[in-house]
Motif scaffolding. Structure first.
Motif, PDB file in Angstrom:
ATOM      1  N   GLN A 188       0.833  -1.204   0.000  1.00 54.14           N
ATOM      2  CA  GLN A 188       0.000   0.000   0.000  1.00 54.14           C
ATOM      3  C   GLN A 188       0.861   1.245   0.000  1.00 54.14           C
ATOM      4  O   GLN A 188       0.608   2.208  -0.735  1.00 54.14           O
ATOM      5  CB  GLN A 188      -0.923   0.004   1.223  1.00 54.14           C
ATOM      6  N   LYS A 198       2.554   1.673  -3.461  1.00 53.21           N
ATOM      7  CA  LYS A 198       1.620   2.089  -4.513  1.00 53.21           C
ATOM      8  C   LYS A 198       1.144   3.517  -4.284  1.00 53.21           C
ATOM      9  O   LYS A 198       1.027   4.308  -5.233  1.00 53.21           O
ATOM     10  CB  LYS A 198       0.430   1.130  -4.545  1.00 53.21           C
ATOM     11  N   LEU A 199       0.913   3.841  -3.016  1.00 50.10           N
ATOM     12  CA  LEU A 199       0.427   5.183  -2.725  1.00 50.10           C
ATOM     13  C   LEU A 199       1.506   6.214  -3.011  1.00 50.10           C
ATOM     14  O   LEU A 199       1.231   7.308  -3.527  1.00 50.10           O
ATOM     15  CB  LEU A 199      -0.039   5.255  -1.274  1.00 50.10           C
ATOM     16  N   LEU A 204       1.690   6.743  -6.633  1.00 51.88           N
ATOM     17  CA  LEU A 204       0.531   7.511  -7.087  1.00 51.88           C
ATOM     18  C   LEU A 204       0.724   8.997  -6.795  1.00 51.88           C
ATOM     19  O   LEU A 204       0.513   9.847  -7.670  1.00 51.88           O
ATOM     20  CB  LEU A 204      -0.729   6.979  -6.411  1.00 51.88           C
ATOM     21  N   LYS A 218       3.354  10.533  -9.022  1.00 47.39           N
ATOM     22  CA  LYS A 218       2.849  10.797 -10.370  1.00 47.39           C
ATOM     23  C   LYS A 218       1.962  12.041 -10.362  1.00 47.39           C
ATOM     24  O   LYS A 218       2.049  12.896 -11.257  1.00 47.39           O
ATOM     25  CB  LYS A 218       2.098   9.559 -10.865  1.00 47.39           C
ATOM     26  N   GLU A 219       1.143  12.153  -9.338  1.00 48.53           N
ATOM     27  CA  GLU A 219       0.251  13.323  -9.263  1.00 48.53           C
ATOM     28  C   GLU A 219       1.056  14.578  -9.002  1.00 48.53           C
ATOM     29  O   GLU A 219       0.695  15.673  -9.462  1.00 48.53           O
ATOM     30  CB  GLU A 219      -0.810  13.124  -8.179  1.00 48.53           C
ATOM     31  N   ARG A 279      -3.822  12.879  -0.087  1.00 46.18           N
ATOM     32  CA  ARG A 279      -3.168  11.580  -0.234  1.00 46.18           C
ATOM     33  C   ARG A 279      -1.890  11.542   0.607  1.00 46.18           C
ATOM     34  O   ARG A 279      -1.534  10.497   1.158  1.00 46.18           O
ATOM     35  CB  ARG A 279      -2.820  11.308  -1.693  1.00 46.18           C
ATOM     36  N   ARG A 307     -10.016   9.382 -13.833  1.00 45.43           N
ATOM     37  CA  ARG A 307      -9.844   8.992 -12.436  1.00 45.43           C
ATOM     38  C   ARG A 307     -11.051   8.185 -11.983  1.00 45.43           C
ATOM     39  O   ARG A 307     -12.099   8.194 -12.631  1.00 45.43           O
ATOM     40  CB  ARG A 307      -9.762  10.242 -11.543  1.00 45.43           C
ATOM     41  N   SER A 327      -7.963  10.053   4.624  1.00 42.86           N
ATOM     42  CA  SER A 327      -8.162  11.424   5.093  1.00 42.86           C
ATOM     43  C   SER A 327      -9.628  11.686   5.410  1.00 42.86           C
ATOM     44  O   SER A 327      -9.937  12.557   6.212  1.00 42.86           O
ATOM     45  CB  SER A 327      -7.681  12.410   4.036  1.00 42.86           C
ATOM     46  N   ILE A 360     -11.650  12.597  -1.946  1.00 43.97           N
ATOM     47  CA  ILE A 360     -10.874  12.005  -3.031  1.00 43.97           C
ATOM     48  C   ILE A 360     -11.004  10.503  -2.891  1.00 43.97           C
ATOM     49  O   ILE A 360     -11.145   9.990  -1.770  1.00 43.97           O
ATOM     50  CB  ILE A 360      -9.393  12.446  -2.963  1.00 43.97           C
ATOM     51  N   HIS A 395      -7.401   5.639  -3.112  1.00 50.79           N
ATOM     52  CA  HIS A 395      -6.652   4.532  -3.707  1.00 50.79           C
ATOM     53  C   HIS A 395      -5.621   4.015  -2.713  1.00 50.79           C
ATOM     54  O   HIS A 395      -5.009   4.792  -1.956  1.00 50.79           O
ATOM     55  CB  HIS A 395      -5.925   5.018  -4.968  1.00 50.79           C
ATOM     56  N   HIS A 396      -5.446   2.713  -2.730  1.00 53.58           N
ATOM     57  CA  HIS A 396      -4.425   2.028  -1.936  1.00 53.58           C
ATOM     58  C   HIS A 396      -4.580   2.282  -0.446  1.00 53.58           C
ATOM     59  O   HIS A 396      -3.619   2.180   0.312  1.00 53.58           O
ATOM     60  CB  HIS A 396      -3.018   2.457  -2.386  1.00 53.58           C
ATOM     61  N   GLU A 420      -9.603  -2.773   1.182  1.00 57.00           N
ATOM     62  CA  GLU A 420      -8.966  -1.694   0.438  1.00 57.00           C
ATOM     63  C   GLU A 420     -10.002  -1.036  -0.460  1.00 57.00           C
ATOM     64  O   GLU A 420     -10.797  -1.715  -1.100  1.00 57.00           O
ATOM     65  CB  GLU A 420      -7.837  -2.256  -0.434  1.00 57.00           C
ATOM     66  N   VAL A 451      -1.024   3.779 -11.999  1.00 59.55           N
ATOM     67  CA  VAL A 451      -0.758   4.213 -10.620  1.00 59.55           C
ATOM     68  C   VAL A 451      -2.071   4.240  -9.819  1.00 59.55           C
ATOM     69  O   VAL A 451      -2.067   4.133  -8.597  1.00 59.55           O
ATOM     70  CB  VAL A 451      -0.105   5.598 -10.544  1.00 59.55           C
ATOM     71  N   TYR A 452      -3.188   4.386 -10.522  1.00 59.89           N
ATOM     72  CA  TYR A 452      -4.476   4.356  -9.838  1.00 59.89           C
ATOM     73  C   TYR A 452      -4.961   2.922  -9.719  1.00 59.89           C
ATOM     74  O   TYR A 452      -5.249   2.428  -8.631  1.00 59.89           O
ATOM     75  CB  TYR A 452      -5.507   5.204 -10.589  1.00 59.89           C
TER      76      TYR A 452
END
Lengths: 222, 788
Positions: free
Chosen positions: A50, A53-54, A57, A60-61, A143, B172, B202, B224, B227-228, B252, B288-289
């Motif tokens: 996790q 991957k996070l 992510l 990338k963002e 995130r 997305r 969050s 949002i 993810h993950h 998850e 990545v998503y």
């Protein structure tokens, strides 16, 4: 010592005491390492995946965020992105041991969060409410907060006997009030360093995966 | 009865206190005014409270009171309410009664608590009235009655099978997560609040209240999509009767993701790979998503059956795949879909848009389908054989030419000109009046290459190749099923020189004479006709065994895909008519034009007077019938009905009148009469011949010859000789038995005084009839008359 004490019952009384002691110590070491590996494997899997991957992510963002940021700041945005600031945390991860390095990741990440919040607040004043920059900043900020909690969880799983990392909101050096130009420069510096930091974090997590979260060997001595 | 009026007692009490006047009078007046004002305010306030509630919860302002106020009660459970008296009431607990609007609750359900309070326990059902009252028995004071409203219902159902999905929006996964769950279908009779909770990352905890209590889904909007990150989802339902919480769905958040299908799906054909198509696509969302796996399916254009590529081959992070083992020169449609790569995570996306592509051409892999048909040449009494050929089953491209070789002649090319995509047979050669053994070889060619060679051998005498046995047909679910048994190889005397290799099933339409065929392998003993057959059309089905390209002896049967009632009735006419019998004949259209097999004919006949219609059922191969035992000189109506298994058609009525006499009857009568008369005449003649003498003697008696008499000297012509002396004297007519008269003329002669007699037999002689009475009597009379 991590692990359990283990006394082999098959030691023959005819063997000499030093060799027996050596065998005992070897068994204890192997068993304990195996136990540690097993426990780490169990704790590594999902939290580490996790985290990795996070991190990718958000990285990338953040790349897209910087692109959007520059496009939103008007002319000469390339120039002030090359500036530096002493208040903004450095992206370099410190420490020798995996625990130290993971702790460093957690603390640096924690220290970045207020800066990200500050940039979001400043850009909220500078941009229109519907600006895509604000959305992307908000996403990265959210995130990153999640990443901080995941890293913290990972640290506690891998190193349960070590003190937990400090939560977000700890003392962080923030810059003084800035004018608009300074805000723009500051924002770009934060985002750029944060992006670099995330790259380092991803690399660190991959290393952690290979060094700490390995499976025990197939043929063991015992 | 009062549901909460302002208490007059309290007002009276507060206003009852008084104070001395003078200096205190003004003050007391003011106090009184204040008290009154306060009392009025109090009254107004209480009135407002009562208007929104049916009972007061605080101090007793009535003589009776019920607790609890306005409760929610569960259907199927017991409910207990307590009715109590005000302290100042004169009644006791024994005076209290409980009742619904029209029904008093039995005292057995009461439970006396003390002298001023009594419980009642009732079982709540769906039929329980919604208002429960308590009053002092036999009291007419409305203050002695109190009532509460019962809100009947059920506690909330526990939500189960909670699941969530978040769809992709643009590039997305949306931050709107829609969750759904199951509850038992029971109406929420009391107000129930259902809330969906989502907690992750969050978004510490997001709550979404579901407005429609009967709705089993809700959407929560996150800041949002996490993810993950781990997420927790649960549902809480609450009403006055209870609160339930579903199991917490902890997983998850990526498990909820449903992406768009892959886009830019393209199928690429490569000439060097005629059996393959390369499929390319683009992922709908960055990895990545969501890291994706894929699934591919394809089908031939026009087919409804999809073939799926095994998931093991495509459940990877790929963006292209090569389909193999396809048929060349075939149009294929391909679709791709994707899902999160982790097992049990995510939802499969919808299938992508079609990617349509035709595989390249390849050389034909199978032989062309070669056959022959024999027709009668129009206008001439000769046969013509047509060599027909269809494209190979695996033509792998458009067949452009057929190469034909007849006997030992060189190869000739026949171009194929087809405007449409129909698989029509090509007429390669025509052979007039075919004789002897005929060998034909054909090769089909497309743009890439040529097919294996097909050959056909037509023997001079097909009897050496025995036919199939027991050929049958059956219409089965809109298709024509043909069955047969293997040929009896010993039927031709000696086994054929070549082995049986396949069968050819041929069908010829009775409507337009069109012929088609299909091949079946040697192990097939029944098959459906694969051509487009029409209902109600006669077909001649033939099965030819093929012995290593040699055409064997056929067996032919007629068949219908579906039979119908006869399209035309037969036409009936009279062939022969008698006085008591008649022969009727009818004709029908040829079997080839019929819409079904005629199973029988039914002949009807009846007279106008009779109510019974006579019906005679005749076999299908009967076209005439002789009606007997009819009444003569009678009008009959007749008609004939032809019948198939699906219906019948009846001819128009045909009328005839039987003759009065039988033919020849009159002639017979006349002939008979004539013959009878002839026989009679003959008989009389014979009789006369035998009885002539007696007849003659009777009818023509012998008259003695006067010459032989003494007066014989008289000559008959004496009078003539002595005419002056003789004169007629008397005439005597003698009548004989026959209507013949003769005149006897006597002459009286003066000289001698002897009369002369002249008998004139002229009349007799003229008739030829002999006198039956001798003239003696006449003579005697004459003598008597002439006697001097």
């Amino acid at each position: 010592m991590i692990g359990h004490m283990y006394f082999p019952l098959l030691l023959q009384p005819t063997k000499s005491f030093p060799s027996a002691l050596l065998s005992l110590l070897l068994v204890m070491a192997v068993h304990s390492s195996r136990t540690v590996s097993l426990s780490r494997s169990q704790n590594c899997g999902i939290p580490l995946q996790q985290s990795l991957k996070l991190t990718r992510l958000i990285h990338k963002e953040s790349v897209e965020l910087i692109r959007t940021y520059k496009a939103s700041q008007g002319a000469m945005s390339e120039l002030f992105c090359k500036s530096s600031s002493s208040e903004v945390p450095q992206p370099k991860i410190s420490g020798l041991e995996p625990s130290e390095r993971l702790l460093s990741v957690s603390s640096i990440l924690q220290s970045f969060l207020p800066h990200l919040q500050r940039v979001l607040e400043q850009q909220t004043d500078l941009q229109s409410p519907s600006s895509r920059l604000l959305t992307e900043l908000s996403n990265v900020r959210n995130r990153s907060t999640s990443l901080a909690s995941v890293i913290s969880c990972l640290y506690q799983n891998l190193f349960p006997n070590l003190p937990a990392p400090e939560p977000a909101g700890g003392p962080t050096q923030m810059p003084p009030p800035q004018n608009i130009f300074q805000q723009k420069v500051y924002g770009c510096v934060v985002l750029r360093r944060f992006k670099d930091f995330l790259l380092n974090v991803a690399r660190e997590l991959r290393t952690l995966k290979s060094r700490v979260c390995r499976m025990p060997p197939a043929n063991t001595l015992f | 009865m009062q549901f909460g009026n302002v208490s007059r007692r309290s007002v009276r009490q507060s206003s009852s206190s008084g104070r001395p006047c003078s200096n205190y009078q003004a003050r007391s007046l003011l106090d009184m005014a204040m008290v009154l004002y306060i009392g009025l305010l109090h009254r107004l306030l209480l009135a407002c409270l009562v208007s929104s509630s049916l009972a007061f919860s605080a101090e007793f302002t009535f003589d009776v009171n019920i607790l609890p106020h306005s409760p929610a009660v569960e259907i199927g459970k017991n409910f207990t309410a307590t009715c109590s008296l005000a302290n100042a009431s004169e009644a006791t607990a024994d005076d209290l009664i409980w009742y619904f609007s029209s029904k008093i609750i039995p005292r057995e359900q009461y439970n006396k608590i003390n002298t001023s309070a009594v419980n009642v326990t009732i079982t709540i059902t769906s039929e329980t009235p919604s208002r429960l009252f308590c009053r002092v028995n036999k009291s007419k004071d409305t203050k002695d009655t109190y009532g509460i409203e019962l809100h009947k219902g059920y506690p909330p159902e526990r939500p189960e099978n909670l699941s969530c999905v978040a769809l992709q929006v643009d590039k997305r996964i949306s931050n709107n997560v829609t969750c759904s769950w199951d509850t038992r279908k029971r109406a929420n009779l009391i107000e129930t609040k259902t809330s969906l909770f989502f907690s992750s990352g969050s978004d510490e905890e997001k709550e979404k209240e579901i407005k429609d209590a009967d709705k089993n889904s809700g959407t929560v909007t996150l800041s949002i999509f996490p993810h993950h990150m781990n997420a927790k989802v649960w549902v809480v339902s609450e009403n006055k009767l209870g609160k339930v919480k579903s199991d917490v769905l902890e997983t998850e958040a990526d498990r909820f993701a449903k992406t768009n299908p892959p886009f830019n799906v393209v199928a690429i054909s490569e000439k060097q790979f005629p059996e393959s198509l390369l499929i390319n696509w683009s992922q709908p969302i960055e990895k990545v998503y969501v890291k994706l796996i894929y699934q591919i399916r394809y089908c031939k254009h026009g087919s409804q059956t999809w073939s799926e590529i095994p998931l093991d081959d495509t459940a990877r992070e790929i963006h292209s795949f090569r389909l193999q083992y396809l048929r060349p020169y075939t149009l294929y449609i391909t679709q791709v879909r994707c899902k999160m790569y982790r097992e049990g995570f995510g939802y499969w996306s919808d299938w992508s848009r079609n990617a349509t592509k035709m595989t390249p051409e390849d050389k034909p892999k199978s032989k062309p389908d070669l056959w022959r048909t024999i027709n009668n040449t129009e206008g001439r009494n000769r046969k013509t054989m047509h060599i027909l050929c269809k494209d190979p089953e695996l033509s792998n491209g458009r067949i452009r030419i057929f190469k034909v070789k007849m006997q030992s002649l060189p190869w000739k090319e026949v171009a194929v000109n087809r405007t449409g995509s129909e698989d029509l047979a090509v007429d390669l050669r025509q052979i007039e009046d075919p004789r002897g053994i005929i060998f034909v070889e054909v090769i089909a060619c497309n743009s890439v290459g040529q097919s294996p060679k097909a050959s056909l051998k037509i023997p001079r005498n097909q009897h050496q190749f025995p036919p199939v046995n027991k050929l049958m047909w059956k219409s089965d679910k809109g298709q024509l099923l043909i069955e047969w048994q293997t040929p009896d190889v010993s039927a031709g005397g000696s086994p054929p020189m070549h082995n049986l290799t396949e069968y050819v099933v041929q069908w010829v339409s009775g409507k337009d004479g069109k012929m088609d065929w299909q091949r079946e392998n040697r192990s097939t003993l029944k098959t459906f006709i694969r051509g487009d057959l029409e209902n109600f059309i006669y077909y001649n089905i033939s099965v030819y065994p093929i012995y290593s390209d040699w055409i064997g002896q056929p067996v032919t049967i007629p068949a219908y895909l579906e039979q119908g009632a006869p399209s035309h009735p037969p036409s009936i006419k009279l062939e022969y008519l008698g006085s008591n019998n008649a022969k009727l004949v009818w004709t029908d259209i040829p079997q080839e034009k019929q819409t079904g097999f005629i199973v029988n004919y039914t002949l009807y006949y009846f007279t106008l007077n009779e109510s019974d219609v006579q019906a005679i059922i005749l076999p299908a191969n009967t076209y005439s019938y002789h009606l007997m035992t009819l009444s003569s000189n009678t009008k009959y109506l007749t008609k004939v009905k032809s019948s198939t298994i699906k219906g019948s058609a009846t001819s128009p009525e045909h009328m005839f009148i039987t003759a009065k006499y039988a033919p020849g009857e009159v002639k017979g009568i006349v002939v008979g009469a004539c013959l009878g008369f002839l026989f009679l005449l003959l008989g009389i003649t014979i009789l006369c011949f035998y009885k002539w003498q007696s007849i003659e003697s009777k009818w023509w008696p012998t008259i003695p010859n006067p010459e032989n008499s003494r007066i014989g000297t008289w000559t008959p012509d004496f009078h003539l000789k002595n005419k002056a002396r003789c004169r007629p004297y008397a005439s005597v007519q003698a009548h004989y038995s026959l209507p013949v008269t003769s005149t006897l003329i006597g002459y009286h002669c003066l000289a001698s005084g002897v009369g002369a007699l002249k008998v004139q037999f002229s009349e007799l002689r003229a008739l030829g009839v002999a006198a039956s009475t001798p003239p003696n009597a006449a003579l005697q009379r004459f003598n008597a008359s002439t006697a001097p």
